[in-house]
Design a protein around this motif. Structure first.
Motif, short mmCIF file in Angstrom:
data_model
loop_
_atom_site.label_atom_id
_atom_site.label_comp_id
_atom_site.label_asym_id
_atom_site.label_seq_id
_atom_site.Cartn_x
_atom_site.Cartn_y
_atom_site.Cartn_z
N MET B 54 0.84 -1.18 0.00
CA MET B 54 0.00 0.00 0.00
C MET B 54 0.88 1.24 0.00
O MET B 54 1.96 1.25 0.63
CB MET B 54 -0.92 0.02 1.22
CG MET B 54 -1.93 -1.10 1.22
SD MET B 54 -2.99 -1.04 2.65
CE MET B 54 -3.92 0.45 2.32
N LYS B 55 0.45 2.26 -0.71
CA LYS B 55 1.18 3.52 -0.72
C LYS B 55 0.22 4.67 -0.92
O LYS B 55 -0.81 4.52 -1.56
CB LYS B 55 2.24 3.51 -1.83
CG LYS B 55 1.68 3.30 -3.23
CD LYS B 55 2.79 3.21 -4.25
CE LYS B 55 2.21 2.96 -5.64
NZ LYS B 55 3.26 2.77 -6.66
N GLU B 56 0.60 5.79 -0.34
CA GLU B 56 -0.21 7.00 -0.46
C GLU B 56 0.72 8.16 -0.76
O GLU B 56 1.82 8.25 -0.21
CB GLU B 56 -0.94 7.30 0.85
CG GLU B 56 -1.94 6.25 1.28
CD GLU B 56 -3.24 6.35 0.53
OE1 GLU B 56 -4.02 5.37 0.56
OE2 GLU B 56 -3.49 7.40 -0.10
N LYS B 57 0.28 9.06 -1.60
CA LYS B 57 1.08 10.25 -1.89
C LYS B 57 1.05 11.20 -0.70
O LYS B 57 0.02 11.37 -0.04
CB LYS B 57 0.52 10.97 -3.12
CG LYS B 57 0.71 10.20 -4.41
CD LYS B 57 0.15 10.97 -5.59
CE LYS B 57 0.34 10.19 -6.88
NZ LYS B 57 -0.23 10.90 -8.05
N GLY B 58 2.21 11.79 -0.46
CA GLY B 58 2.29 12.83 0.54
C GLY B 58 2.10 14.19 -0.09
O GLY B 58 1.35 14.35 -1.04
N ASP B 59 2.84 15.15 0.42
CA ASP B 59 2.67 16.53 -0.05
C ASP B 59 3.48 16.85 -1.31
O ASP B 59 3.11 17.74 -2.07
CB ASP B 59 3.07 17.51 1.06
CG ASP B 59 2.20 17.33 2.30
OD1 ASP B 59 2.75 17.35 3.42
OD2 ASP B 59 0.98 17.16 2.14
N ILE B 60 4.57 16.11 -1.52
CA ILE B 60 5.45 16.42 -2.67
C ILE B 60 5.87 15.14 -3.40
O ILE B 60 7.05 14.82 -3.48
CB ILE B 60 6.69 17.24 -2.24
CG1 ILE B 60 7.41 16.55 -1.06
CG2 ILE B 60 6.31 18.66 -1.86
CD1 ILE B 60 8.83 17.03 -0.85
N PRO B 61 4.94 14.39 -3.99
CA PRO B 61 5.30 13.11 -4.60
C PRO B 61 5.91 13.19 -6.00
O PRO B 61 6.45 12.21 -6.49
CB PRO B 61 3.94 12.40 -4.66
CG PRO B 61 2.96 13.51 -4.85
CD PRO B 61 3.52 14.67 -4.05
N GLU B 62 5.84 14.38 -6.61
CA GLU B 62 6.25 14.48 -8.02
C GLU B 62 7.74 14.14 -8.17
O GLU B 62 8.59 14.68 -7.46
CB GLU B 62 5.98 15.89 -8.55
CG GLU B 62 4.52 16.28 -8.59
CD GLU B 62 3.96 16.66 -7.23
OE1 GLU B 62 2.73 16.65 -7.07
OE2 GLU B 62 4.77 16.98 -6.31
N GLY B 63 8.04 13.26 -9.11
CA GLY B 63 9.41 12.88 -9.39
C GLY B 63 9.89 11.68 -8.57
O GLY B 63 11.03 11.25 -8.72
N TYR B 64 8.98 11.18 -7.71
CA TYR B 64 9.33 10.06 -6.84
C TYR B 64 8.30 8.93 -7.00
O TYR B 64 7.16 9.16 -7.37
CB TYR B 64 9.32 10.48 -5.37
CG TYR B 64 10.22 11.62 -5.01
CD1 TYR B 64 9.74 12.94 -5.00
CD2 TYR B 64 11.56 11.42 -4.70
CE1 TYR B 64 10.56 14.00 -4.68
CE2 TYR B 64 12.39 12.47 -4.36
CZ TYR B 64 11.88 13.76 -4.35
OH TYR B 64 12.70 14.80 -4.02
N SER B 65 8.73 7.72 -6.69
CA SER B 65 7.82 6.61 -6.51
C SER B 65 8.33 5.78 -5.34
O SER B 65 9.44 6.02 -4.84
CB SER B 65 7.70 5.75 -7.77
OG SER B 65 8.94 5.18 -8.11
N VAL B 66 7.51 4.83 -4.87
CA VAL B 66 7.91 4.02 -3.73
C VAL B 66 7.52 2.57 -3.99
O VAL B 66 6.71 2.26 -4.85
CB VAL B 66 7.26 4.50 -2.41
CG1 VAL B 66 7.83 5.82 -1.95
CG2 VAL B 66 5.74 4.55 -2.53
N SER B 67 8.11 1.70 -3.16
CA SER B 67 7.81 0.28 -3.23
C SER B 67 7.81 -0.28 -1.83
O SER B 67 8.74 -0.03 -1.06
CB SER B 67 8.85 -0.43 -4.10
OG SER B 67 8.68 -1.82 -4.04
N ARG B 68 6.79 -1.07 -1.51
CA ARG B 68 6.75 -1.75 -0.21
C ARG B 68 6.28 -3.19 -0.46
O ARG B 68 5.11 -3.50 -0.34
CB ARG B 68 5.83 -1.05 0.77
CG ARG B 68 5.97 -1.65 2.18
CD ARG B 68 5.90 -0.62 3.24
NE ARG B 68 6.06 -1.19 4.56
CZ ARG B 68 5.25 -0.93 5.56
NH1 ARG B 68 4.22 -0.11 5.40
NH2 ARG B 68 5.47 -1.46 6.74
#
Lengths: 115, 111
Positions: B54-68
């Motif tokens: 599961m992942k949720e965008k925070g305040d400044i997600p542009e240019g980033y991604s995540v993996s869990r």
């Protein structure tokens, strides 16, 4: 690199004095508050927390006071030592239902302890 | 003691490179976070995760991604690094009720 302490409010105290660091929060729905200490080049370190159903909590040499009426939080450090020199952040946790919450940080205060 | 470990203290990458920042916690925390910290701007939330996959965008997600993919590990990915992503990156983890604990930070410089 630039220190995280630049551009911050500062508090300068003499060793042995008590320090009071203040924090204002804006959301009356915040129900949990945390104080962190960050030394130069390191990650924030948890100091103490308080829930919104309390107005005071004490730890070792630290006390957190919560005034919900004026949405104000303070951290008191007794007998401040040179090792207390750091940036101090408050954080508030706002739950919006179920597992959803937001953790918001203040900008911080730079505490300098003079020997 | 809670331990949140970030894979690197210092990184230097070139513009356009794909960058991976890794974070591991050993306390079985459900929640994990990535922040960046810049002078004068404080801590800003990039992404967070309430549970595995599961992942949720925070305040400044542009240019980033995540993996869990696993509960203990939360990765931040800069798809194509740019100089304005030069910053201190901080990973944190927490239980639902309780404080977040931070790693030691990764100071990333993009040249």
């Amino acid at each position: 690199g630039e220190s995280v302490g630049l551009h911050l409010p500062t508090l300068s105290v003499q060793e042995g004095d008590n320090s009071i660091i203040n924090c204002a929060y804006s959301n009356s729905a915040s129900d949990y508050f945390i104080w962190y200490k960050q030394e130069s080049g390191k990650g924030p370190q948890f100091i103490i927390d308080i829930r919104s159903n309390m107005d005071k909590r004490q730890g070792q040499r630290v006390t957190v006071l919560l005034n919900k009426t004026v949405k104000h939080l303070s951290l008191q450090i007794a007998a401040t030592q040179p090792g207390d020199s750091a940036v101090y952040f408050c954080a508030e946790k706002i739950f919006s239902g179920g597992s959803n919450y937001k953790l918001t940080f203040g900008k911080g205060t730079l505490l300098t302890v003079n020997p | 003691d809670v331990k949140v470990t970030q894979s690197s203290r210092y990184l230097v990458k070139r513009t356009g490179e794909k960058v991976f920042l890794e974070c591991v916690q050993d306390m079985d925390h459900e929640n994990m976070f990535w922040y960046r910290q810049d002078p004068g701007l404080g801590l800003r939330l990039i992404y967070f995760s309430y549970d595995v996959k599961m992942k949720e965008k925070g305040d400044i997600p542009e240019g980033y991604s995540v993996s869990r993919e696993k509960k203990e590990r939360f990765s931040l990915i800069l798809e194509s690094a740019s100089t304005n992503q030069t910053s201190m990156y901080l990973c944190a983890s927490s239980f639902l009720r309780g404080p977040a604990f931070f790693g030691q930070g990764t100071r990333l410089t993009v040249v």
